[in-house]
Design an enzyme around this catalytic site. Sequence first.
Site, PDB file in Angstrom:
ATOM      1  N   THR A  56     -11.464  -2.147   3.014  1.00 55.53           N
ATOM      2  CA  THR A  56     -12.783  -1.856   2.465  1.00 55.53           C
ATOM      3  C   THR A  56     -13.821  -1.735   3.567  1.00 55.53           C
ATOM      4  O   THR A  56     -14.815  -1.027   3.426  1.00 55.53           O
ATOM      5  CB  THR A  56     -13.199  -2.957   1.472  1.00 55.53           C
ATOM      6  OG1 THR A  56     -12.153  -3.118   0.501  1.00 55.53           O
ATOM      7  CG2 THR A  56     -14.479  -2.606   0.744  1.00 55.53           C
ATOM      8  N   TYR A 143       0.208  -7.658   5.394  1.00 53.45           N
ATOM      9  CA  TYR A 143      -0.220  -6.840   4.261  1.00 53.45           C
ATOM     10  C   TYR A 143       0.902  -5.882   3.880  1.00 53.45           C
ATOM     11  O   TYR A 143       1.228  -4.961   4.625  1.00 53.45           O
ATOM     12  CB  TYR A 143      -1.470  -6.066   4.662  1.00 53.45           C
ATOM     13  CG  TYR A 143      -2.272  -5.456   3.538  1.00 53.45           C
ATOM     14  CD1 TYR A 143      -1.882  -5.545   2.205  1.00 53.45           C
ATOM     15  CD2 TYR A 143      -3.447  -4.778   3.816  1.00 53.45           C
ATOM     16  CE1 TYR A 143      -2.638  -4.986   1.191  1.00 53.45           C
ATOM     17  CE2 TYR A 143      -4.225  -4.214   2.810  1.00 53.45           C
ATOM     18  CZ  TYR A 143      -3.810  -4.313   1.503  1.00 53.45           C
ATOM     19  OH  TYR A 143      -4.570  -3.751   0.505  1.00 53.45           O
ATOM     20  N   LYS A 168       0.128 -10.567   1.733  1.00 48.57           N
ATOM     21  CA  LYS A 168      -0.788  -9.930   0.789  1.00 48.57           C
ATOM     22  C   LYS A 168      -0.086  -8.709   0.212  1.00 48.57           C
ATOM     23  O   LYS A 168       0.360  -7.834   0.960  1.00 48.57           O
ATOM     24  CB  LYS A 168      -2.081  -9.528   1.489  1.00 48.57           C
ATOM     25  CG  LYS A 168      -3.083  -8.833   0.566  1.00 48.57           C
ATOM     26  CD  LYS A 168      -4.320  -8.383   1.326  1.00 48.57           C
ATOM     27  CE  LYS A 168      -5.278  -7.656   0.395  1.00 48.57           C
ATOM     28  NZ  LYS A 168      -6.442  -7.092   1.121  1.00 48.57           N
TER      29      LYS A 168
END
Length: 329
Positions: A56, A143, A168
């Site tokens: 983000t 991730y 994640k």
Amino acid sequence: MTSAPLAARLTHVAGPLFFPVTAYGPDGAVDLGAFRAHVRSGIDAGAAAVFACCGTGEFHALTPEEFRLVVAAAVEETAGEVPVVAGAGYGTALAVQYAKLAEEAGADGLLAMPPYLVFADQEGLLAHYTALAAATSLETIVYQRDNAVFTPETVVALAGTPGIIGLKDGYGDLDLMQRIVSAVRTERPGEDFLYFNGLPTAELTGLAYRGIGVTLYSSAVFAFAPDIALAFHRALESGDDEFANALLDHFYRPLVELRAKGRGYAVSLVKAAVRLEGRPVGEVRTPLSEPTAAHIEELTAIIERGRALLEKYGQTKSTSGEPAAQERG
């Protein structure tokens, strides 16, 4: 950076994980003042951690020097109140370089994003993340998404790698995640390995992930509507399914459907929403592009519906910061 281990600080959190956008000024340069104000607003709202320069935050669009400055600004602004985790990605050599910059800037940990472009086998992925974890003293969260999807056996190996504290998941295969959780639990009993729901709008799958024991999640919504994100988090924690489902039906599902209407909207739509809240964070950098005017109008209506639900269900904040006592109607 704080002295307490990152894993311990993230094991039991009282709010969502905050992924701030990176602010740019009118000239397109990083605006550290606007970024710090954005981070401060999230901390004051109740963020459990700040994940700076991640997806983000347009990690892909930042130069190494910009990355270091932004991470340092997040560290300075949090002043140890909550941990700061910085993104690190690309190939192994560059990922290590970014990891060292994050360590120099005072970050508490790393979010290790997928290697750039290549589709590696499990052996190569394990070697990549092992090298990254060994490069600094920072605790690392791996991730899983896109070109970095792991077998349960690989995650067992990651869980046993010094410096790697969690996974994640941005892939979204619940069958795979259940097998991963089960494999680590049986092969490494007693291992305090953390799992995060990292799908683009994680709240939409929050109830499903909780079913396999994954309670930590990233919240893009927290970046622009922390009141809605926190209310949903409280509903999950308290088992208030009626309110959680109302938000899912009338806020989160429409938001996800809007996000699907444009490429890159997982970032650019969030940044547009932050601007709608009055924060001058600028536009996204190319190759991403801005949402259309019609989609901004739709986004505005979705946020308004979300806040109307807070009113309806008595989840607006009182002056004490606690939800106001109201009857549901």
